[in-house]
Write a protein that holds these residues in place. Structure first.
Motif, PDB file in Angstrom:
ATOM      1  N   LEU A 179     -16.953  -0.452  -4.639  1.00 51.13           N
ATOM      2  CA  LEU A 179     -15.512  -0.694  -4.561  1.00 51.13           C
ATOM      3  C   LEU A 179     -14.771  -0.273  -5.824  1.00 51.13           C
ATOM      4  O   LEU A 179     -13.542  -0.337  -5.875  1.00 51.13           O
ATOM      5  N   LEU A 180     -15.507   0.166  -6.835  1.00 51.35           N
ATOM      6  CA  LEU A 180     -14.906   0.538  -8.109  1.00 51.35           C
ATOM      7  C   LEU A 180     -14.597   2.037  -8.109  1.00 51.35           C
ATOM      8  O   LEU A 180     -15.504   2.859  -8.001  1.00 51.35           O
ATOM      9  N   THR A 181     -13.339   2.386  -8.227  1.00 53.60           N
ATOM     10  CA  THR A 181     -12.957   3.795  -8.175  1.00 53.60           C
ATOM     11  C   THR A 181     -13.290   4.503  -9.488  1.00 53.60           C
ATOM     12  O   THR A 181     -13.416   3.882 -10.545  1.00 53.60           O
ATOM     13  N   PRO A 186     -13.770   4.015 -16.389  1.00 51.45           N
ATOM     14  CA  PRO A 186     -13.703   4.025 -17.860  1.00 51.45           C
ATOM     15  C   PRO A 186     -13.190   2.721 -18.460  1.00 51.45           C
ATOM     16  O   PRO A 186     -13.596   2.332 -19.554  1.00 51.45           O
ATOM     17  N   ILE A 187     -12.307   2.032 -17.740  1.00 50.96           N
ATOM     18  CA  ILE A 187     -11.792   0.755 -18.223  1.00 50.96           C
ATOM     19  C   ILE A 187     -12.923  -0.278 -18.268  1.00 50.96           C
ATOM     20  O   ILE A 187     -13.117  -0.994 -19.258  1.00 50.96           O
ATOM     21  N   ILE A 192     -16.551  -3.799 -20.975  1.00 49.05           N
ATOM     22  CA  ILE A 192     -17.861  -4.453 -20.926  1.00 49.05           C
ATOM     23  C   ILE A 192     -18.722  -3.991 -22.093  1.00 49.05           C
ATOM     24  O   ILE A 192     -19.417  -4.786 -22.736  1.00 49.05           O
ATOM     25  N   GLY A 193     -18.663  -2.702 -22.403  1.00 53.56           N
ATOM     26  CA  GLY A 193     -19.448  -2.181 -23.514  1.00 53.56           C
ATOM     27  C   GLY A 193     -19.037  -2.760 -24.853  1.00 53.56           C
ATOM     28  O   GLY A 193     -19.885  -3.055 -25.705  1.00 53.56           O
ATOM     29  N   LEU A 201     -24.616   0.396 -19.373  1.00 49.28           N
ATOM     30  CA  LEU A 201     -24.962   1.713 -18.864  1.00 49.28           C
ATOM     31  C   LEU A 201     -24.587   1.836 -17.385  1.00 49.28           C
ATOM     32  O   LEU A 201     -24.440   0.833 -16.684  1.00 49.28           O
ATOM     33  N   ARG A 202     -24.451   3.064 -16.951  1.00 49.61           N
ATOM     34  CA  ARG A 202     -24.116   3.322 -15.551  1.00 49.61           C
ATOM     35  C   ARG A 202     -24.911   4.525 -15.077  1.00 49.61           C
ATOM     36  O   ARG A 202     -24.992   5.539 -15.760  1.00 49.61           O
TER      37      ARG A 202
END
Length: 211
Positions: A179-181, A186-187, A192-193, A201-202
């Motif tokens: 659900l995250l576009t 980047p936000i 979170i980082g 990480l992603r």
């Protein structure tokens, strides 16, 4: 151990020629569960549990087995006797060389008017990885790699950040991200980082990392 990110909340772990898959639901790839020796399902919601995907995997490999909670097991156990195992909070088992501990009891609150279903998380190989499903469960054990539900109807980014702080993993990989576009990623990555206190990480679906 190799981690492969599949779409949404599904992840694939490979070790010593054996494969464990968590939450091959309706938002994940059609073949997400195929080839798995062990399939773990955290709860009954369709983005985490797809009966057709599990049936296809179990029919393709007579040695494959499922560990899950009662509401999911009841939908599969009659067709696959002895291969669908019911677990709950506090249980521990070994399957295909993977040591698994079960943590958690309830799905996070979506809205007070929506009944909460059972949800369990899985701690794999003495904290090498923890997949919480749809809850912010903090296991009573150190976690090296946290699978982080980053975007859901039941959470907000402050809760996600505080969850990383509480678990204190070495690293956190995003899950529950269908659900995250791309515009918003980047936000989330930045906040979170910067604030979570762990490496954030992603992985794109289909890509891998060594744990």
């Amino acid at each position: 151990m190799r981690l492969t990110k599949k779409s949404h909340s599904c992840v694939r772990l490979e070790k010593d020629g054996r494969t464990l898959v968590v939450d091959p639901g309706g938002f994940s790839e059609e073949d997400a569960a195929l080839g798995a020796d062990v399939i773990l399902v955290t709860h009954e919601h369709p983005d985490h549990f797809d009966e057709g995907r599990l049936r296809a995997a179990l029919e393709a490999d007579p040695a494959a087995a499922v560990w899950t909670l009662k509401s999911v097991a009841e939908q599969l156990s009659a067709a696959f006797p002895g291969r669908v195992h019911t677990v709950g909070h506090g249980d521990a088992f070994t399957a295909a060389g993977f040591d698994v501990q079960v943590h958690g009891e309830l799905h996070a609150v979506i809205h007070p008017d929506i009944p909460r279903v059972t949800n369990v998380g899985y701690l794999v190989d003495d904290g090498a990885l923890f997949h919480p499903g749809d809850a912010l469960t903090v296991p009573d054990h150190p976690v090296r790699t946290l699978m982080l539900p980053v975007m859901a109807p039941w959470n907000k980014i402050s809760e996600v950040i505080d969850y990383v702080r509480e678990v204190r993993p070495e690293r956190a990989y995003d899950i529950h991200d269908a659900l995250l576009t791309d515009l918003a990623r980047p936000i989330y990555d930045r906040q979170i980082g910067a604030l979570g206190g762990a490496e954030h990480l992603r992985l794109a679906p289909g890509t891998t990392a060594e744990l």
